[in-house]
Design a protein around this motif. Sequence first.
Motif, PDB file in Angstrom:
ATOM      1  N   ARG A 310     -19.724 -13.266 -30.294  1.00  0.00           N
ATOM      2  CA  ARG A 310     -20.675 -13.004 -29.212  1.00  0.00           C
ATOM      3  C   ARG A 310     -21.873 -13.951 -29.289  1.00  0.00           C
ATOM      4  NH1 ARG A 310     -21.735  -8.483 -30.605  1.00  0.00           N
ATOM      5  NH2 ARG A 310     -23.937  -8.344 -31.121  1.00  0.00           N
ATOM      6  N   ILE A 311     -22.254 -14.466 -28.135  1.00  0.00           N
ATOM      7  CA  ILE A 311     -23.518 -15.184 -27.992  1.00  0.00           C
ATOM      8  C   ILE A 311     -24.365 -14.373 -27.030  1.00  0.00           C
ATOM      9  CG2 ILE A 311     -24.643 -17.305 -27.220  1.00  0.00           C
ATOM     10  CD1 ILE A 311     -22.176 -18.849 -27.975  1.00  0.00           C
ATOM     11  N   GLU A 312     -25.437 -13.814 -27.519  1.00  0.00           N
ATOM     12  CA  GLU A 312     -26.224 -12.874 -26.728  1.00  0.00           C
ATOM     13  C   GLU A 312     -27.041 -13.586 -25.652  1.00  0.00           C
ATOM     14  OE1 GLU A 312     -28.601 -10.575 -29.356  1.00  0.00           O
ATOM     15  OE2 GLU A 312     -26.904  -9.424 -30.162  1.00  0.00           O
ATOM     16  N   GLN A 331     -14.020 -16.912 -31.951  1.00  0.00           N
ATOM     17  CA  GLN A 331     -13.381 -15.742 -31.336  1.00  0.00           C
ATOM     18  C   GLN A 331     -14.118 -15.301 -30.078  1.00  0.00           C
ATOM     19  OE1 GLN A 331     -10.457 -14.541 -32.499  1.00  0.00           O
ATOM     20  NE2 GLN A 331     -10.564 -16.233 -33.966  1.00  0.00           N
ATOM     21  N   LEU A 332     -14.750 -16.240 -29.396  1.00  0.00           N
ATOM     22  CA  LEU A 332     -15.506 -15.923 -28.188  1.00  0.00           C
ATOM     23  C   LEU A 332     -14.576 -15.597 -27.022  1.00  0.00           C
ATOM     24  CD1 LEU A 332     -18.294 -18.669 -28.204  1.00  0.00           C
ATOM     25  CD2 LEU A 332     -18.623 -16.215 -28.513  1.00  0.00           C
ATOM     26  N   THR A 333     -14.920 -14.555 -26.282  1.00  0.00           N
ATOM     27  CA  THR A 333     -14.186 -14.252 -25.057  1.00  0.00           C
ATOM     28  C   THR A 333     -14.940 -14.732 -23.821  1.00  0.00           C
ATOM     29  OG1 THR A 333     -15.195 -12.055 -24.982  1.00  0.00           O
ATOM     30  CG2 THR A 333     -13.047 -12.256 -26.082  1.00  0.00           C
ATOM     31  N   THR A 334     -16.246 -14.978 -23.988  1.00  0.00           N
ATOM     32  CA  THR A 334     -17.025 -15.434 -22.841  1.00  0.00           C
ATOM     33  C   THR A 334     -18.293 -16.122 -23.306  1.00  0.00           C
ATOM     34  OG1 THR A 334     -17.885 -14.773 -20.683  1.00  0.00           O
ATOM     35  CG2 THR A 334     -18.407 -13.348 -22.555  1.00  0.00           C
ATOM     36  N   LEU A 335     -18.968 -16.761 -22.361  1.00  0.00           N
ATOM     37  CA  LEU A 335     -20.269 -17.382 -22.598  1.00  0.00           C
ATOM     38  C   LEU A 335     -21.055 -17.249 -21.300  1.00  0.00           C
ATOM     39  CD1 LEU A 335     -22.246 -19.052 -24.306  1.00  0.00           C
ATOM     40  CD2 LEU A 335     -21.124 -21.113 -23.432  1.00  0.00           C
ATOM     41  N   GLU A 336     -22.089 -16.430 -21.336  1.00  0.00           N
ATOM     42  CA  GLU A 336     -22.828 -16.156 -20.104  1.00  0.00           C
ATOM     43  C   GLU A 336     -23.944 -17.170 -19.889  1.00  0.00           C
ATOM     44  OE1 GLU A 336     -23.825 -12.112 -19.264  1.00  0.00           O
ATOM     45  OE2 GLU A 336     -22.333 -11.326 -20.681  1.00  0.00           O
ATOM     46  N   GLU A 337     -24.213 -17.417 -18.629  1.00  0.00           N
ATOM     47  CA  GLU A 337     -25.236 -18.380 -18.244  1.00  0.00           C
ATOM     48  C   GLU A 337     -26.608 -17.979 -18.759  1.00  0.00           C
ATOM     49  OE1 GLU A 337     -26.769 -20.592 -14.122  1.00  0.00           O
ATOM     50  OE2 GLU A 337     -25.311 -18.955 -14.060  1.00  0.00           O
ATOM     51  N   GLN A 347     -25.335 -30.844 -21.271  1.00  0.00           N
ATOM     52  CA  GLN A 347     -24.491 -31.998 -20.987  1.00  0.00           C
ATOM     53  C   GLN A 347     -23.115 -31.894 -21.630  1.00  0.00           C
ATOM     54  OE1 GLN A 347     -26.580 -35.589 -22.097  1.00  0.00           O
ATOM     55  NE2 GLN A 347     -28.484 -34.932 -21.128  1.00  0.00           N
ATOM     56  N   ILE A 348     -23.060 -31.416 -22.884  1.00  0.00           N
ATOM     57  CA  ILE A 348     -21.796 -31.343 -23.622  1.00  0.00           C
ATOM     58  C   ILE A 348     -21.557 -29.900 -24.045  1.00  0.00           C
ATOM     59  CG2 ILE A 348     -20.506 -32.183 -25.625  1.00  0.00           C
ATOM     60  CD1 ILE A 348     -22.319 -34.644 -25.634  1.00  0.00           C
ATOM     61  N   LEU A 349     -20.360 -29.385 -23.747  1.00  0.00           N
ATOM     62  CA  LEU A 349     -20.001 -28.010 -24.082  1.00  0.00           C
ATOM     63  C   LEU A 349     -18.591 -27.983 -24.658  1.00  0.00           C
ATOM     64  CD1 LEU A 349     -20.618 -24.970 -24.043  1.00  0.00           C
ATOM     65  CD2 LEU A 349     -19.731 -24.908 -21.693  1.00  0.00           C
ATOM     66  N   ARG A 350     -18.469 -27.516 -25.904  1.00  0.00           N
ATOM     67  CA  ARG A 350     -17.161 -27.369 -26.536  1.00  0.00           C
ATOM     68  C   ARG A 350     -16.841 -25.875 -26.641  1.00  0.00           C
ATOM     69  NH1 ARG A 350     -14.997 -31.120 -30.006  1.00  0.00           N
ATOM     70  NH2 ARG A 350     -13.291 -29.615 -30.073  1.00  0.00           N
ATOM     71  N   LEU A 351     -15.930 -25.423 -25.767  1.00  0.00           N
ATOM     72  CA  LEU A 351     -15.497 -24.024 -25.758  1.00  0.00           C
ATOM     73  C   LEU A 351     -14.030 -23.869 -26.131  1.00  0.00           C
ATOM     74  CD1 LEU A 351     -17.115 -22.318 -22.625  1.00  0.00           C
ATOM     75  CD2 LEU A 351     -17.393 -21.650 -25.010  1.00  0.00           C
ATOM     76  N   ASP A 352     -13.325 -24.965 -26.308  1.00  0.00           N
ATOM     77  CA  ASP A 352     -11.887 -24.897 -26.576  1.00  0.00           C
ATOM     78  C   ASP A 352     -11.623 -24.177 -27.900  1.00  0.00           C
ATOM     79  OD1 ASP A 352     -13.208 -27.584 -27.288  1.00  0.00           O
ATOM     80  OD2 ASP A 352     -11.548 -27.490 -28.708  1.00  0.00           O
ATOM     81  N   GLY A 353     -10.429 -23.606 -27.999  1.00  0.00           N
ATOM     82  CA  GLY A 353     -10.065 -22.893 -29.216  1.00  0.00           C
ATOM     83  C   GLY A 353     -10.595 -21.479 -29.290  1.00  0.00           C
ATOM     84  N   ASN A 354     -11.053 -20.932 -28.157  1.00  0.00           N
ATOM     85  CA  ASN A 354     -11.540 -19.546 -28.099  1.00  0.00           C
ATOM     86  C   ASN A 354     -10.665 -18.736 -27.137  1.00  0.00           C
ATOM     87  OD1 ASN A 354     -14.298 -19.267 -29.586  1.00  0.00           O
ATOM     88  ND2 ASN A 354     -14.437 -21.229 -28.532  1.00  0.00           N
ATOM     89  N   PRO A 355     -10.499 -17.432 -27.378  1.00  0.00           N
ATOM     90  CA  PRO A 355      -9.695 -16.576 -26.486  1.00  0.00           C
ATOM     91  C   PRO A 355     -10.505 -16.182 -25.246  1.00  0.00           C
ATOM     92  CG  PRO A 355     -10.512 -15.279 -28.320  1.00  0.00           C
ATOM     93  CD  PRO A 355     -10.941 -16.686 -28.591  1.00  0.00           C
ATOM     94  N   LEU A 356     -10.727 -17.109 -24.342  1.00  0.00           N
ATOM     95  CA  LEU A 356     -11.631 -16.916 -23.215  1.00  0.00           C
ATOM     96  C   LEU A 356     -11.038 -15.983 -22.172  1.00  0.00           C
ATOM     97  CD1 LEU A 356     -12.864 -20.599 -22.759  1.00  0.00           C
ATOM     98  CD2 LEU A 356     -14.018 -18.727 -23.960  1.00  0.00           C
ATOM     99  N   ALA A 357     -11.860 -15.032 -21.722  1.00  0.00           N
ATOM    100  CA  ALA A 357     -11.501 -14.159 -20.603  1.00  0.00           C
ATOM    101  C   ALA A 357     -12.108 -14.754 -19.339  1.00  0.00           C
ATOM    102  CB  ALA A 357     -12.032 -12.747 -20.843  1.00  0.00           C
ATOM    103  N   CYS A 358     -11.278 -15.272 -18.456  1.00  0.00           N
ATOM    104  CA  CYS A 358     -11.759 -15.997 -17.277  1.00  0.00           C
ATOM    105  C   CYS A 358     -12.119 -15.013 -16.159  1.00  0.00           C
ATOM    106  CB  CYS A 358     -10.708 -16.998 -16.811  1.00  0.00           C
ATOM    107  SG  CYS A 358     -10.503 -18.371 -17.980  1.00  0.00           S
ATOM    108  N   ASP A 359     -13.330 -14.526 -16.209  1.00  0.00           N
ATOM    109  CA  ASP A 359     -13.836 -13.634 -15.171  1.00  0.00           C
ATOM    110  C   ASP A 359     -15.167 -14.179 -14.666  1.00  0.00           C
ATOM    111  OD1 ASP A 359     -15.686 -12.946 -17.156  1.00  0.00           O
ATOM    112  OD2 ASP A 359     -14.512 -11.226 -17.809  1.00  0.00           O
TER     113      ASP A 359
END
Length: 605
Positions: A310-312, A331-337, A347-359
Amino acid sequence: MFVESVVRWLLWSFLLQFELEVFAGSCPLRCVCRSEAKEVICSGKHLNSVPEGFSSDARRLDLSYNKIKTVGRRQFHSLPQLQELDLSDNSISMIEVEAFQGLQSLRTLRIKNNRLKIIPVGVFSGLSSLRFLDLSQNEILVFLDYTFKEMVNLQKLEASENDLVFISQRAFFGLQNLQELNLDRSNLTSIPTEALSQLQNLARLRMLRLTISTLPNNAFRRLHRLRSLQIMNWPTLETIAGNSLNGLNLTSLVISSCNLSTVPYSALRNLVYLKILDLSYNPITVIQGNLLGDLIRLQEFHLAGGSLIRIEPAAFRGLPYFRMLNVTSNQLTTLEESAFHSVGNLQILRLDGNPLACDCRLLWVVRRRLRLNFDGHQPSCTSPDAVRRRVFREFSEKELPKLFTCRPARIMDRKPRDARVEEGSTVLLSCKAEGDPSPSITWISSHKNVVTSTGRIRVLANGTLEVRFAQVQDSGTYQCLASNAAGNESLSFGLYVKEVPRNRTGPSFYTEEGWGEPSNPKAANSSAQIAKPYPFDAKTLIIATTMGFLSFLSSVAICFVFMFFWSQSKGQIKHTATIDFVPRSSMGGGGGDGGDGGRFTMKLI
């Protein structure tokens, strides 16, 4: 003029040719001498000792990959112009004092991969111009006081992969211009704080593969000019003291491949010049909100390969220069704005390799998929099933509103649940909600404070509010707030606590099913007790007296039986006893010869 120029050119060519012939004529046996560069290459020639016959003009000498065991005193005194000396990959176990005396022009010295165990003080005497020293991959156990004291211009010291167990407090005395120090893979069990404090101009410190378990307070004091600190592959490092990094003005900090379970916020708070923070490969599970705001110049945050779930919100709030986040392979499922100060700066965001829930929570990322730099690693969806394994760049703008959706939070049972309880009771107020993503439950107390998961009034893991040992002052309205990325809903609960009468001491508890009482709810009212003249009735007295009398008789009988058997064991018993006596004189003279003795016999019964 033309003739004069030709003469000068011929003269210069002649002198150069003469110099080269002299240099070539001074080349030791089995070595290769390169006149143009003034190099002497003796690498890999199976030499057992340092050869002789070098030209005094030599600038570079390579003696690596030989079998040299000892470097003697003033071994290179005939090479005053030598600038680079390589003694790596030999079998050197002894270097005598003043071995390098006379090399006043030497700038680079490599003694890598030898068998040195100790360096006597004075070995590096005369190397006042040295800039780089490589002592790595030896067997050095200790750095003694003043080992490097004459190397005033040394800028980089490579001391990795030794058996260092101790660095004396003044070992680095004299290294006033040292810029970089590497102390990788040693047997140090604590930070050599006092020794490091001698390096007041140190800019880069690297410490890899150590077995230190904690960073104590003021571990790097006096290193005010240190800009880069790398702590990597410390598997036992679990604790970083709150003041361990005090006094540092770092721009880059790496603490990776350790055993940190939380971001060390307290230790980081004073690093106002920090630009790059790397905490990768630590078992950190959460980045909390509003705790990194002191790092006002932070540009990059790396936490790859961790246990992040989790990233709060507001995790990176207050960081106006923040431009890169690397949280790949967690183990991130999401990243909120809402986690960012401004996503426009990202500019650069590395989110690959996480079980992302696309909502709907990731919709902001997908909409910026053409502007954001994913560093060549496109994120992909893990859920829901409709978009599983699809990478972000594959989505068209038209399908985004249909696929990246959420259901607002909704409290399931909204019927009134006011509770009226007595003081000392335990109250459980349940608040269940549904939505997509799953809502979080927050309780607001009657005093308008957020209720935490600890204390007498707390929120349980399932979202239920628990009030233990309710007090009159706990009375009021409690609000349950269910929220997710799509919306929130609230419900109020009234709690009324009545003061318990003094004749009631047994606690009770209140739940949705009603009241509960403990197994023995007997109340004791000591003030109402009346003293009785006879606390026991007649029957009780008779029974107690009889039992006491029987116990007395039993004791007496046992004593007589014991005396009988004891007397039998002493033989035949005499029934008479004869006693002789002398009567006392009637005068007080002390009983001399005045009377005759007597005798009488007694019969024993």
